[in-house]
Structures are given as structure tokens and as C-alpha cells.
Design a protein around this motif. Sequence first.
Motif, short mmCIF file in Angstrom:
data_model
loop_
_atom_site.label_atom_id
_atom_site.label_comp_id
_atom_site.label_asym_id
_atom_site.label_seq_id
_atom_site.Cartn_x
_atom_site.Cartn_y
_atom_site.Cartn_z
N ARG A 8 0.82 -1.20 0.00
CA ARG A 8 0.00 0.00 0.00
C ARG A 8 0.87 1.27 0.00
O ARG A 8 0.59 2.23 -0.71
CB ARG A 8 -0.94 -0.05 1.21
N LYS A 9 1.93 1.22 0.78
CA LYS A 9 2.82 2.39 0.82
C LYS A 9 3.57 2.54 -0.51
O LYS A 9 3.68 3.63 -1.04
CB LYS A 9 3.83 2.23 1.96
N GLU A 10 4.02 1.40 -1.01
CA GLU A 10 4.78 1.43 -2.26
C GLU A 10 3.98 2.05 -3.39
O GLU A 10 4.48 2.82 -4.19
CB GLU A 10 5.18 0.00 -2.61
N PHE A 11 2.69 1.68 -3.45
CA PHE A 11 1.85 2.17 -4.55
C PHE A 11 1.00 3.37 -4.15
O PHE A 11 0.18 3.83 -4.92
CB PHE A 11 0.95 1.04 -5.08
N ASN A 12 1.23 3.84 -2.95
CA ASN A 12 0.54 5.03 -2.50
C ASN A 12 -0.99 4.89 -2.54
O ASN A 12 -1.70 5.77 -3.03
CB ASN A 12 0.98 6.22 -3.35
N VAL A 13 -1.47 3.76 -2.06
CA VAL A 13 -2.90 3.48 -2.09
C VAL A 13 -3.50 3.80 -0.72
O VAL A 13 -2.92 3.47 0.31
CB VAL A 13 -3.13 1.99 -2.44
N GLU A 14 -4.66 4.45 -0.73
CA GLU A 14 -5.26 4.89 0.53
C GLU A 14 -6.49 4.05 0.93
O GLU A 14 -7.12 4.33 1.94
CB GLU A 14 -5.67 6.37 0.44
N THR A 15 -6.82 3.08 0.12
CA THR A 15 -8.02 2.29 0.42
C THR A 15 -7.76 0.80 0.23
O THR A 15 -7.30 0.37 -0.83
CB THR A 15 -9.19 2.70 -0.49
N ILE A 16 -8.07 0.03 1.26
CA ILE A 16 -7.99 -1.43 1.17
C ILE A 16 -9.40 -1.98 1.20
O ILE A 16 -10.21 -1.61 2.06
CB ILE A 16 -7.20 -2.02 2.36
N VAL A 17 -9.72 -2.85 0.26
CA VAL A 17 -11.03 -3.48 0.25
C VAL A 17 -10.88 -4.94 0.68
O VAL A 17 -10.11 -5.69 0.09
CB VAL A 17 -11.68 -3.42 -1.15
N ILE A 18 -11.58 -5.30 1.74
CA ILE A 18 -11.58 -6.69 2.19
C ILE A 18 -12.78 -7.38 1.53
O ILE A 18 -13.92 -6.97 1.73
CB ILE A 18 -11.72 -6.79 3.72
N ASN A 19 -12.51 -8.40 0.74
CA ASN A 19 -13.59 -9.07 0.02
C ASN A 19 -14.33 -10.05 0.92
O ASN A 19 -14.38 -11.25 0.67
CB ASN A 19 -13.02 -9.79 -1.20
N ASP A 20 -14.88 -9.53 1.99
CA ASP A 20 -15.56 -10.34 2.98
C ASP A 20 -16.29 -9.34 3.88
O ASP A 20 -16.10 -8.13 3.73
CB ASP A 20 -14.51 -11.12 3.79
N ASN A 21 -17.10 -9.85 4.77
CA ASN A 21 -17.69 -8.93 5.74
C ASN A 21 -16.92 -9.01 7.03
O ASN A 21 -16.74 -10.10 7.58
CB ASN A 21 -19.16 -9.27 5.96
N ILE A 22 -16.48 -7.88 7.51
CA ILE A 22 -15.71 -7.88 8.75
C ILE A 22 -16.47 -7.09 9.82
O ILE A 22 -17.32 -6.27 9.51
CB ILE A 22 -14.28 -7.31 8.54
N SER A 23 -16.15 -7.36 11.06
CA SER A 23 -16.88 -6.71 12.15
C SER A 23 -16.35 -5.29 12.33
O SER A 23 -15.24 -4.97 11.90
CB SER A 23 -16.69 -7.50 13.44
N PRO A 24 -17.16 -4.44 12.98
CA PRO A 24 -16.71 -3.06 13.22
C PRO A 24 -15.37 -3.03 13.96
O PRO A 24 -14.51 -2.20 13.67
CB PRO A 24 -17.82 -2.47 14.08
N LEU A 25 -15.20 -3.95 14.91
CA LEU A 25 -13.95 -3.96 15.67
C LEU A 25 -12.76 -4.36 14.80
O LEU A 25 -11.67 -3.79 14.91
CB LEU A 25 -14.07 -4.90 16.87
N GLN A 26 -12.98 -5.35 13.95
CA GLN A 26 -11.91 -5.77 13.04
C GLN A 26 -11.53 -4.63 12.11
O GLN A 26 -10.36 -4.37 11.84
CB GLN A 26 -12.35 -6.99 12.23
N LYS A 27 -12.56 -3.95 11.64
CA LYS A 27 -12.31 -2.83 10.74
C LYS A 27 -11.46 -1.76 11.42
O LYS A 27 -10.47 -1.29 10.88
CB LYS A 27 -13.65 -2.25 10.28
N GLN A 28 -11.87 -1.46 12.63
CA GLN A 28 -11.15 -0.43 13.37
C GLN A 28 -9.70 -0.83 13.62
O GLN A 28 -8.77 -0.05 13.41
CB GLN A 28 -11.88 -0.18 14.70
N ALA A 29 -9.53 -2.08 14.04
CA ALA A 29 -8.17 -2.57 14.32
C ALA A 29 -7.32 -2.55 13.05
O ALA A 29 -6.16 -2.15 13.06
CB ALA A 29 -8.24 -3.98 14.90
N LEU A 30 -7.92 -2.98 11.95
CA LEU A 30 -7.19 -3.01 10.68
C LEU A 30 -6.80 -1.63 10.21
O LEU A 30 -5.69 -1.40 9.71
CB LEU A 30 -8.07 -3.66 9.60
#
Length: 354
Positions: free
Chosen positions: A69-91
Motif C-alpha cells: 500500500r505504501k509502495e503504490f501510495n494506495v489509501e483504500t484497502i477493500v476486504i472481500n468479505d464482511n468484517i466486524s466493526p472492531l476488526q475494521k477499526q483494528a485493521l
Amino acid sequence: MDNKTNFDKEQVIVVTIKDKNFQYSVAEVISLVENLHAEVIMTITMHRDAFNNATYLGKGKIEEVSQVRKEFNVETIVINDNISPLQKQALEEELKCKVLDRTEIILAIFASRASSKEAQLQVELAQLQYLYPRLTRMWSHLSRQKGGIGMKGVGETQLEIDKRMIKKKVARLKDELKKVKDNRFLQRKKRMQSNTPVVSLVGYTNAGKSTMFNYFKGKEAFAKDQLFATLDTITKKVSYENAEFYIVDTVGFINNLPHFLVESFKATLEEVMLSDVLLHIVDASSKQLTQQIRAVYEVLHELGIDEKPMITVYNKIDLVKEKEILPENGIHVSLKTGENLDLLVKEILEKIKK
Ligand SMILES: Nc1nc2c(ncn2[C@@H]2O[C@H](COP(=O)(O)OP(=O)(O)O)[C@@H](O)[C@H]2O)c(=O)[nH]1
Ligand SMILES: [Mg+2]
């Protein structure tokens, strides 16, 4: 030519679990992201046993994603699954960027496509329900990043309201929805005053609907009357041999759509309800061909539009080796090679004449 970077588009990295439906599921998520006019620049796979309950991604994977992500200067990661609010926050804390899960992507698409009052209410309701536990995070992002995919939506003017008010708002939206539903027939009546036929593209995500939509680019006609005020990107008027019709792209069916999104999804199909002919685009190379066709029929039936004239288009036949196993009730085309597209146009012109 294809890997030319488009700087106008938000770029995302997709992380997906490698299971048996992996290929289809990657193609689908890419299609979904493209629906938001963003671009998947890379897909990173992970094995299910590398899953971490707190952060969803295991330590090694977080490292890998973080680096890329840093190398390509990307600001958004899409997780192809449903994650919980806590997982999202931690990630998000680990990766220091925006993380969206599959449902948030779908919600964002529905939000961008909701044109009628009913659809907007339906989507806003779903947004509030799903985003509600995630709001604190989302808001801090919004103030930092000012938008981007997954952040724009029907509910975006509601930023100042707090969680307590959201509960009230959900109740009010439900109330409003009830009233709007009763007014549905008015919209239909309005549509009947335009006499240019409307042809809608339906079918699963990744079947080739948008590719088909773009195929008609060279045939665009001047349209002084807009069919759906806010949706000019998915509607165009085309002219052929003295015949004119509107072609309408749709969101499309999505595998494993979360149940609470079914109503929103149907609301985005209202263009379809107003159309004269349906073009059912089927990915002929899909392993789930029969189930997908059946699922489309079921929803059309529920919406009361299964009686509309329909042309079934088996697309991607360039990928099908045993063509004889395809059903015979439709037109077999390839948008890639152009095979049989002339036949299809002929059939459309024929159907709209009736
Ligand atoms: N091989 C092949 N790929 C195709 C064909 N038509 C579309 N595609 C690809 O299928 C993917 C999904 O197409 P898209 O139009 O976005 O599908 P939509 O989700 O139904 O709008 C894209 O990568 C297209 O390039 C075809 O006839 N043959
Ligand atoms: Mg599409």
C-alpha cells in the motif's frame, strides 16, 4: 495498453480469501469496485487459516498489505468479505488507511444508483443500519480524507448527527418508506408519457452488462429528455436504422447479498421496472450458470416484471469450449470478439417494434 494508470480514479487494493470460488469472487469484487469508478490495482490473497480474529488479517498479511500500500501510495484497502466493526477499526489502525468491507462497497454502489425517493430511503436505511456501529471511525476518516469511495452516499449530509439521533432517524425513515411505497404508481405513470422504448440490462455482476452498455457508445443519440434525472452515466439514448431506444445499465445481481440489503437492491432495479425490454446478460462461462439464471428469474418475478419481453444473452462464449451445453433459448455472443452482436442488435430492434 491495459495497465496504463488512470490518475483520476481512486485506486484500491483488494484482499481476498483463497477458497474454491476464489476466481469468480475476485472477478466479482473487481466488477463491484469498478462500479464505483475506482480501480483495483492489485489483489492479495490470503488463506483462511491465516485469519486473525482481532484484526481479520494475520500479522504477516498485515505487513505485506502495508508495504504494498505504501509502495503504490494506495489509501483504500477493500476486504472481500464482511468484517466486524472492531476488526475494521483494528485493521485501519494497523494499516493507517481506509478499510472497506464487501458490504460497504455494495452499499456505496446502491447509494450511487438510488434515483427515486423510495430507493434513496431504502439505501439510507440500510446504510444507517450497517454503518451505525462503524460511524465513529467513518467520521474521523471523513474529516481527514473528505470522501472517496464508500464515503459518498445518500446519508452523507447527516454527518453531525450523533448515534442517539440515528435511532430516531431509522424509525422515521421506515415511516417515510411506507408512505412513499404507496406513491409508486405515480412514477410509473410519468414514465408512460415518454414513448422512446427502454431496454434494461439485467444479470449478475461480472456478466458483461457495462461492457454491453459501452458497446452502444458509437450509436449515441442526442437525448433532450432525460430518463432518470441523476443517472446519466447509466442511461443512454441510442439510434439505429431510424429506431431509437434507451439503454440502461444496472447494478446487477450479487452473490451472497446480505439479507438486509435485499430491499435496497430491489429498489435500485426500478429502472428495470419501467423498461420495455429486458436484456438478460448471462456469463456463459460461469460455473453457476443455472443457479444464476434462476436467481434472476426469481427476483424479476418478485418485482412482478417477469412477463416483460426478454432477450437472454449468453455472453463470453469466447471462453466456452463446449458451446453445445449452453441453453438454446438465447443469443450466444462475445463482447470481446464481437461475435453475433449484429444478431443481438437485430433482435433488440425487432422486440422494441412490438
Ligand atoms: N472473455 C470475455 N470477457 C468479457 C466479455 N464481456 C465482458 N467481459 C469481461 O468481464 C468483466 C465484467 O464485465 P462488466 O461489463 O464489468 O460486467 P457487469 O458487472 O455485468 O457490468 C470485464 O472484465 C469484461 O472485460 C466477453 O465476451 N468475453
Ligand atoms: Mg457493471
